[in-house]
Write an enzyme that holds these catalytic residues in place. Structure first.
Site, PDB file in Angstrom:
ATOM      1  N   GLU A   1      25.265  29.403 -20.996  1.00 42.49           N
ATOM      2  CA  GLU A   1      26.661  29.677 -20.647  1.00 42.49           C
ATOM      3  C   GLU A   1      27.586  28.565 -21.141  1.00 42.49           C
ATOM      4  O   GLU A   1      28.234  27.861 -20.344  1.00 42.49           O
ATOM      5  CB  GLU A   1      26.813  29.867 -19.140  1.00 42.49           C
ATOM      6  CG  GLU A   1      26.150  31.125 -18.636  1.00 42.49           C
ATOM      7  CD  GLU A   1      26.532  31.482 -17.208  1.00 42.49           C
ATOM      8  OE1 GLU A   1      26.978  30.582 -16.469  1.00 42.49           O
ATOM      9  OE2 GLU A   1      26.376  32.643 -16.826  1.00 42.49           O
TER      10      GLU A   1
ATOM     11  N   GLU B   1      21.567  37.924 -17.331  1.00 41.52           N
ATOM     12  CA  GLU B   1      21.576  37.504 -15.929  1.00 41.52           C
ATOM     13  C   GLU B   1      22.393  38.476 -15.104  1.00 41.52           C
ATOM     14  O   GLU B   1      23.486  38.897 -15.516  1.00 41.52           O
ATOM     15  CB  GLU B   1      22.247  36.131 -15.776  1.00 41.52           C
ATOM     16  CG  GLU B   1      21.458  34.952 -16.258  1.00 41.52           C
ATOM     17  CD  GLU B   1      22.204  33.655 -15.929  1.00 41.52           C
ATOM     18  OE1 GLU B   1      23.006  33.617 -14.973  1.00 41.52           O
ATOM     19  OE2 GLU B   1      21.987  32.676 -16.660  1.00 41.52           O
TER      20      GLU B   1
HETATM   21  C1  GAL Z   1      25.040  31.540 -14.134  1.00 41.27           C
HETATM   22  C2  GAL Z   1      24.099  30.486 -14.679  1.00 41.27           C
HETATM   23  C3  GAL Z   1      22.799  30.428 -13.904  1.00 41.27           C
HETATM   24  C4  GAL Z   1      23.081  30.458 -12.431  1.00 41.27           C
HETATM   25  C5  GAL Z   1      23.854  31.705 -12.098  1.00 41.27           C
HETATM   26  C6  GAL Z   1      24.171  31.863 -10.644  1.00 41.27           C
HETATM   27  O1  GAL Z   1      26.354  31.159 -14.350  1.00 41.27           O
HETATM   28  O2  GAL Z   1      23.809  30.720 -16.022  1.00 41.27           O
HETATM   29  O3  GAL Z   1      22.116  29.246 -14.267  1.00 41.27           O
HETATM   30  O4  GAL Z   1      23.804  29.318 -12.088  1.00 41.27           O
HETATM   31  O5  GAL Z   1      25.079  31.675 -12.774  1.00 41.27           O
HETATM   32  O6  GAL Z   1      24.953  33.004 -10.403  1.00 41.27           O
END
Ligand code: GAL
Length: 669
Positions: free
Chosen positions: A158, A314
């Site tokens: 990110e 994610e």
């Molecule tokens: C994203 C990040 C992850 C984790 C996740 C939590 O922004 O890539 O490592 O922090 O959010 O929602």
């Protein structure tokens, strides 16, 4: 056989449809790793994102490397048939690096330095950080080249999430070099930045600074250049790592995870430099607009990859940990939103994270395996069930979504529009995009996103919710598109400034006036909670909000007028015939219902049809030969497919059906 549209495959090793999540074994003891692999197999996991935050473990000090533990994890995963999207691990520098080189820490616009102790504490221009990150990526690539589990590279994490820009002295110097490349001479920079305003003329490059905290608004052209520069600096960080990976493992595809509509990074430029686009998506389950917004993000990802399948890298299984109140997804919602991503072109469904952390800032974030025993976890059963379903959907892989509408989306225009000191601070680009997108989402019209300079001829309709900054090339492109028979719908405050954020003089919207057939004499933005009555030519009433303006038709016909206030009887919506096409112009933001009706008309004229006429709350998207029906509502819905496709289909509450593909039957988990 690989379909030409499928993501690049390494010797056919990337599973057709990916299922898995971020895996952080370094937070656990080795006995848990074995249990993890067993559970991954049980859940149908076939890919994990590994070692994203493992820098301090892999390199405990400048000259020390520790790969044994990661080797064991890689081998275990391989033995278990689980493939690895291996991170370069550069997203969170280890404490020793920051302590040895505090000048690599980022600095905010007001001079505050950000310290180690969380993550992403680096200045993107820092030679120290860049050198260390490149070395780590290179060492990882050397070490794992040829490992049979290695399937994809996950560069950083990110980019820009917490630190999208740095204002330190190192950044200032890098900014000057960037400006020299863009503007060539100090005289040209003075012109481009309009420095005769407020006595800002520069005599030498050394006087130029990032737009640090100033008594009042910093120069807007300087701010815009700094946003371009900051996106480019992070992109250079990515490219440095990518170069090392490509040298050692040219056959392994590379990605870095995006964050949907993330303003600081011009993802068009980033996506060109990835083999696979991947995205992180965290819609708020308590917001009724989340389904629509997640669809919009999915369409952006597909468009960034120019139609190629992408990966939902994610999402959470249940809840996040970073909102004021972290509302959990309702049963079925995770499955529904996962299918939505597939409907909009994803070939991979992944989660943050595999196993819920026992310590650290994210221990209350949802995961595939939660703290308690798996058997008692409803989330685990949902995770297993979805994994089982996905295993049976391989026919989807590589298929493409076909859209007849393009939404013009340009990061530079977004940056410029939202700089301060505008007629209205309430005018935000994403709100504008949503007002068009929601209307199309409600009627199941599928849209791609496109740059204003892209070849738009493949689209029957192009919508430009707001194109504040317009280059000559973009204006010519839109003009040619309509001239040749295309249909355009565009909203207010478009065509106002050039690439340096200078007003395009000659009467608004100077470069688009002939195309739109209007002159805009003046703007009258509306305060919050103010609605302005609008009436269409057929007498139907509507409401405008946010904005109104004094439009003088110059060839365009009037479709609707303002019906109250000082603009009463003046045009609110117009349509111009230009060449072989038409350009519809909206001088206010219409309410959602009216927007849907208007877009139906515009789509009808352009020959754009909904995927299917479905009841409210049912999203319909076609991908290849398959049509997804996603019921976001709380009760079952009947969808009429027409005689050819077999009559009516019932889709349960928060359930999905894929016309043309059977979702594997659920056995009880
Ligand atoms: C994203 C990040 C992850 C984790 C996740 C939590 O922004 O890539 O490592 O922090 O959010 O929602």
């Amino acid at each position: 056989m690989d379909s030409p549209s499928a993501p690049p495959k390494v010797n056919g090793l990337i599973p057709p449809l990916i299922y898995g999540g971020d895996y952080n074994p370094d937070q656990w003891t080795e006995d848990v790793w074995r249990e993890d692999v067993r559970l991954m197999q049980e859940a149908g996991v076939n890919l994990v994102n590994l070692a994203i935050f493992s820098w301090s473990r892999i390199q405990p000090s400048e000259r020390e490397w520790s790969f044994e533990w990661l080797d064991r994890v890689m081998d275990l995963l391989h033995e278990g048939g689980i493939r690895v999207d291996l991170a370069t691990a550069t997203a969170s520098p280890p404490p020793w690096l920051a302590h040895a080189h505090p000048e690599m820490l980022p600095v905010l616009a007001d001079g505050v330095r950000l310290w180690p102790g969380a993550r992403q504490h680096y200045c993107p221009s820092s030679p120290v950080y860049r050198h260390a990150a490149h070395r780590l990526a290179e060492t990882m690539a050397e070490h794992y080249a040829g490992h049979p589990a290695l399937t994809m590279w996950h560069v950083g994490n990110e980019y820009g999430c917490h630190v999208p820009a740095c204002y330190c002295d190192v950044s200032a110097q890098a900014f000057r070099e960037w400006l020299k490349r863009r503007h060539g001479t100090i005289a040209e920079l003075n012109r481009a930045w309009g420095t005769d305003f407020w006595s800002q003329r520069y005599s030498s490059w050394g006087e130029i600074l990032p737009p640090r905290r100033t008594p009042t608004w910093p120069n807007p052209s300087q701010q815009l250049d700094f946003m371009r520069f900051s996106s480019d600096e992070l992109l250079e960080c990515y490219e440095l790592e990518r170069e090392a990976l490509q040298r050692h493992t040219p056959e392994i595809p590379i990605t870095t995870n995006f964050m949907s509509f993330f303003k600081p990074l011009d993802y068009w430029r980033w996506a060109e430099r990835e083999e696979v686009v991947s995205n992180d998506s965290y819609p708020d389950p308590s917001d009724p607009q989340s389904g629509m917004r997640a669809a919009m993000a999915g369409d952006l990802m597909r468009s960034l990859g120019r139609g190629k399948p992408w990966i939902l890298m994610e999402q959470t299984t249940s809840r996040v940990n970073w909102r004021e109140v972290n509302v959990a997804k309702t049963p079925g919602q995770m499955r529904l939103w996962s299918y939505q991503a597939m409907a909009r072109g994803a070939d991979g469904i992944m989660f943050f994270q595999w196993r819920q952390s026992p310590a650290g800032a994210e221990k209350f974030h949802g995961a595939m395996v939660s703290h308690g025993p798996v058997d008692t976890s409803p989330v685990w059963h949902e995770v297993k069930a979805l994994g089982r379903e996905i295993r049976g959907l391989d026919r989807l892989a590589g298929s493409r979504v076909k859209a007849h509408v393009a939404i013009v989306f340009d990061w530079e225009s977004w940056w410029a529009l939202e700089l301060p000191s505008k007629p209205s601070g309430r005018l935000r680009l994403l709100d504008q995009v949503e007002s068009y997108y929601a209307a199309m989402f409600d009627t199941n019209v599928t849209a791609d996103f496109a740059r204003p300079v892209d070849d738009l001829r493949a689209y029957r309709l192009v919508v430009a919710p707001n194109l504040y900054l317009v280059t000559d090339q973009a204006a010519a492109n839109l003009r040619d598109y309509v001239q040749d028979g295309g249909h355009l719908a565009m909203s207010f405050f478009s065509g106002i400034v050039d690439a340096e954020e200078h007003i395009l003089l000659g009467g608004y919207p100077a470069p688009l006036a002939d195309l739109l057939g209007v002159r805009v004499i003046d703007w009258f933005p509306l305060p919050a909670d103010t609605r302005l009555a609008v009436r269409f030519e057929d007498g139907s009433p509507a409401e405008g909000e946010l904005w109104s303006e004094l439009i003088e038709p110059a060839g365009a016909e009037v479709l609707a007028t303002f019906a109250a206030g000082s603009l009463a009887a003046r045009p609110a919506v117009t349509r111009n015939h230009f060449g072989k096409g038409t350009a519809t112009y909206l001088g206010t933001r219409l309410d959602r219902g009216t927007m849907s009706r208007l877009l139906r008309l515009v789509c009808g004229a352009a020959g754009v049809n909904p995927v299917i006429e479905a009841p409210p709350g049912v999203e319909a998207v076609s991908r290849g030969e398959f049509t997804f029906l996603l019921n976001h509502g709380d009760s079952a819905a009947n969808v009429e497919l027409g005689p050819e496709k077999g009559g009516t289909i019932q889709v349960g509450a928060r359930d999905v059906a894929i016309v043309g593909l059977e979702i594997p039957e659920q056995t009880s988990a």
